[in-house]
Design a protein around this motif. Structure first.
Motif, PDB file in Angstrom:
ATOM      1  N   GLN A 182       0.575   7.049   3.175  1.00  0.00           N
ATOM      2  CA  GLN A 182      -0.556   7.766   3.758  1.00  0.00           C
ATOM      3  C   GLN A 182      -1.618   6.804   4.290  1.00  0.00           C
ATOM      4  O   GLN A 182      -2.233   7.057   5.316  1.00  0.00           O
ATOM      5  N   THR A 183      -1.825   5.683   3.614  1.00  0.00           N
ATOM      6  CA  THR A 183      -2.783   4.677   4.087  1.00  0.00           C
ATOM      7  C   THR A 183      -2.334   4.119   5.426  1.00  0.00           C
ATOM      8  O   THR A 183      -3.139   3.971   6.355  1.00  0.00           O
ATOM      9  N   THR A 217       0.852  -1.185   0.000  1.00  0.00           N
ATOM     10  CA  THR A 217       0.000   0.000   0.000  1.00  0.00           C
ATOM     11  C   THR A 217       0.891   1.240   0.000  1.00  0.00           C
ATOM     12  O   THR A 217       2.078   1.157  -0.305  1.00  0.00           O
ATOM     13  N   SER A 264      -2.749   6.950   8.143  1.00  0.00           N
ATOM     14  CA  SER A 264      -4.147   7.229   8.486  1.00  0.00           C
ATOM     15  C   SER A 264      -4.781   6.055   9.224  1.00  0.00           C
ATOM     16  O   SER A 264      -5.545   6.249  10.164  1.00  0.00           O
ATOM     17  N   ARG A 265      -4.439   4.836   8.813  1.00  0.00           N
ATOM     18  CA  ARG A 265      -5.006   3.671   9.508  1.00  0.00           C
ATOM     19  C   ARG A 265      -4.471   3.573  10.927  1.00  0.00           C
ATOM     20  O   ARG A 265      -5.221   3.244  11.853  1.00  0.00           O
TER      21      ARG A 265
END
Length: 152
Positions: free
Chosen positions: A38-39, A35, A42-43
């Motif tokens: 940023q993913t 991935t 944020s997660r």
């Protein structure tokens, strides 16, 4: 709390054991997870907000850095438990804090760089509203246990 997805479980497994030591560790983790950075960020924020994470940080050999540890057991009036626990958690050297059954119902560990600071903090803790009794158990020898929660 929402149920953890397979991605969340993979992320948390990686976070427990393999945070890369580099300028952009979350980007490196993202690459391993297929991935983007940023993913991952944020997660992790969402997982922290949901209560799955307390903190992200490193462990140091505190004794090599000159710190001494003490395990502290408090007897706290039940109606003051939350306030006392929050006050104890505000001290920078508090590493663990948990409620237990019995007379001594709140236990925490404290690391300090010198005896004077330890004495000052423990004096302040003992004076907190709701604290009825306190015992301090100095560490003599460290037995390190590595706890990992395999989530899949």
């Amino acid at each position: 709390m929402t149920e953890l997805s397979l991605f969340d479980k993979s992320l948390l497994n990686l976070l427990q054991t393999n945070i890369p030591v580099c300028s952009r560790p979350f980007a490196a983790m993202a690459q391993k997870l297929g991935t983007d950075e940023q993913t991952v960020i944020s997660r992790l924020r969402e997982l922290k907000a949901e209560g799955y994470l307390r903190r992200i940080g490193t462990f140091f050999d505190s004794s090599s850095l000159g710190y001494k540890g003490v395990l502290v057991a408090l007897s706290v009036e039940p109606e003051k438990m939350q306030q006392v626990a929050e006050a104890v958690n505000r001290y920078q050297g508090t590493t663990h804090n948990y409620e237990r059954e019995g007379h001594f119902n709140l236990w925490f560990t404290l690391l300090t760089p010198n005896f004077n600071l330890e004495k000052k903090i423990l004096s302040e803790v003992k004076a907190l509203a709701g604290v009825k009794d306190m015992i301090c158990l100095k560490s003599n020898k460290k037995y390190k246990v590595n706890v990992q929660f395999k989530l899949q």
